[in-house]
Design a protein around this motif. Structure first.
Motif, short mmCIF file in Angstrom:
data_model
loop_
_atom_site.label_atom_id
_atom_site.label_comp_id
_atom_site.label_asym_id
_atom_site.label_seq_id
_atom_site.Cartn_x
_atom_site.Cartn_y
_atom_site.Cartn_z
N ASP A 137 5.35 69.85 115.93
CA ASP A 137 4.19 70.12 115.09
C ASP A 137 4.31 71.48 114.41
O ASP A 137 4.07 71.60 113.20
CB ASP A 137 2.93 70.10 115.97
CG ASP A 137 1.82 69.25 115.38
OD1 ASP A 137 2.06 68.50 114.41
OD2 ASP A 137 0.71 69.35 115.90
N ALA A 138 4.71 72.49 115.16
CA ALA A 138 4.84 73.84 114.62
C ALA A 138 5.88 73.92 113.51
O ALA A 138 5.76 74.74 112.60
CB ALA A 138 5.19 74.83 115.73
N ASN A 139 6.89 73.05 113.57
CA ASN A 139 7.95 73.06 112.57
C ASN A 139 7.73 72.04 111.46
O ASN A 139 8.62 71.82 110.64
CB ASN A 139 9.31 72.87 113.23
CG ASN A 139 9.71 74.12 113.98
OD1 ASN A 139 10.02 75.13 113.37
ND2 ASN A 139 9.66 74.06 115.29
N GLY A 140 6.57 71.42 111.43
CA GLY A 140 6.20 70.54 110.34
C GLY A 140 6.93 69.21 110.30
O GLY A 140 7.05 68.61 109.22
N LEU A 141 7.41 68.72 111.44
CA LEU A 141 8.05 67.41 111.43
C LEU A 141 7.04 66.34 111.03
O LEU A 141 5.85 66.43 111.37
CB LEU A 141 8.65 67.08 112.80
CG LEU A 141 10.12 67.52 112.97
CD1 LEU A 141 10.29 69.01 112.85
CD2 LEU A 141 10.67 67.01 114.26
N ASP A 142 7.51 65.36 110.28
CA ASP A 142 6.65 64.29 109.78
C ASP A 142 6.52 63.14 110.76
O ASP A 142 5.47 62.48 110.81
CB ASP A 142 7.22 63.71 108.47
CG ASP A 142 7.28 64.73 107.36
OD1 ASP A 142 6.39 65.60 107.29
OD2 ASP A 142 8.25 64.69 106.57
N LYS A 143 7.59 62.84 111.50
CA LYS A 143 7.61 61.66 112.36
C LYS A 143 8.32 61.95 113.67
O LYS A 143 9.30 62.69 113.70
CB LYS A 143 8.36 60.51 111.68
CG LYS A 143 7.69 59.96 110.44
CD LYS A 143 8.51 58.80 109.88
CE LYS A 143 7.81 58.15 108.71
NZ LYS A 143 8.56 56.96 108.24
N TRP A 144 7.80 61.31 114.74
CA TRP A 144 8.47 61.34 116.03
C TRP A 144 8.50 59.92 116.56
O TRP A 144 7.46 59.34 116.89
CB TRP A 144 7.76 62.25 117.01
CG TRP A 144 8.50 62.44 118.32
CD1 TRP A 144 9.68 61.87 118.68
CD2 TRP A 144 8.12 63.25 119.42
NE1 TRP A 144 10.06 62.27 119.93
CE2 TRP A 144 9.11 63.12 120.42
CE3 TRP A 144 7.03 64.06 119.67
CZ2 TRP A 144 9.03 63.79 121.63
CZ3 TRP A 144 6.96 64.72 120.88
CH2 TRP A 144 7.95 64.58 121.85
#
Length: 128
Positions: free
Chosen positions: A77-84
């Motif tokens: 979340d902190a690194n702005g990932l779009d999908k997990w």
């Protein structure tokens, strides 16, 4: 980049998906090197998605491993990932993994998540 060890396999797929596989039969402590590599790669600007493949049904459910899942979600979340995306060894474990990926009892994450026991399905979702 591709790294393999007894505890994990990691590579970047399609230029933007961090692929991390927990290899069956390892204790939580064995993942420490792999988790540091995962963190180091998650902060790369080209990485916008992560796919975690879990082979072992038991390893991921100790309290230490649950803390690792929650911390990984915070970092994503902190690194702005779009999908997990997560590939689970059985759908019996999906509820717990979904809870952890979505941030636990207090968490709300900004990334989309998808959990399945079908690796092809998860990879296609992540690539879309």
């Amino acid at each position: 980049m591709e790294t393999a060890s007894q505890s994990h396999e990691m590579k970047i797929v399609n230029g933007d998906i961090l692929y991390f596989r927990f290899i069956k039969g390892n204790k939580v402590e064995a993942y420490s090197v792999g988790l540091q590599q995962c963190k180091d790669n998650m902060v790369k600007p080209e990485v916008t998605k992560i796919v975690v493949v879990v082979e072992d049904e038991d390893t991921m459910f100790s309290s230490d491993m649950q803390d690792i899942w929650l911390m990984t979600g915070e970092l994503a979340d902190a690194n702005g990932l779009d999908k997990w995306g997560v590939v689970v060894p059985s759908l019996e474990k999906e509820i717990t993994i979904r809870y952890l990926v979505n941030g636990g009892k207090d968490g709300v994450r900004n990334y989309d998540s998808f959990i399945s026991d079908d690796e092809t399905e998860v990879m296609e979702w992540a690539a879309s």
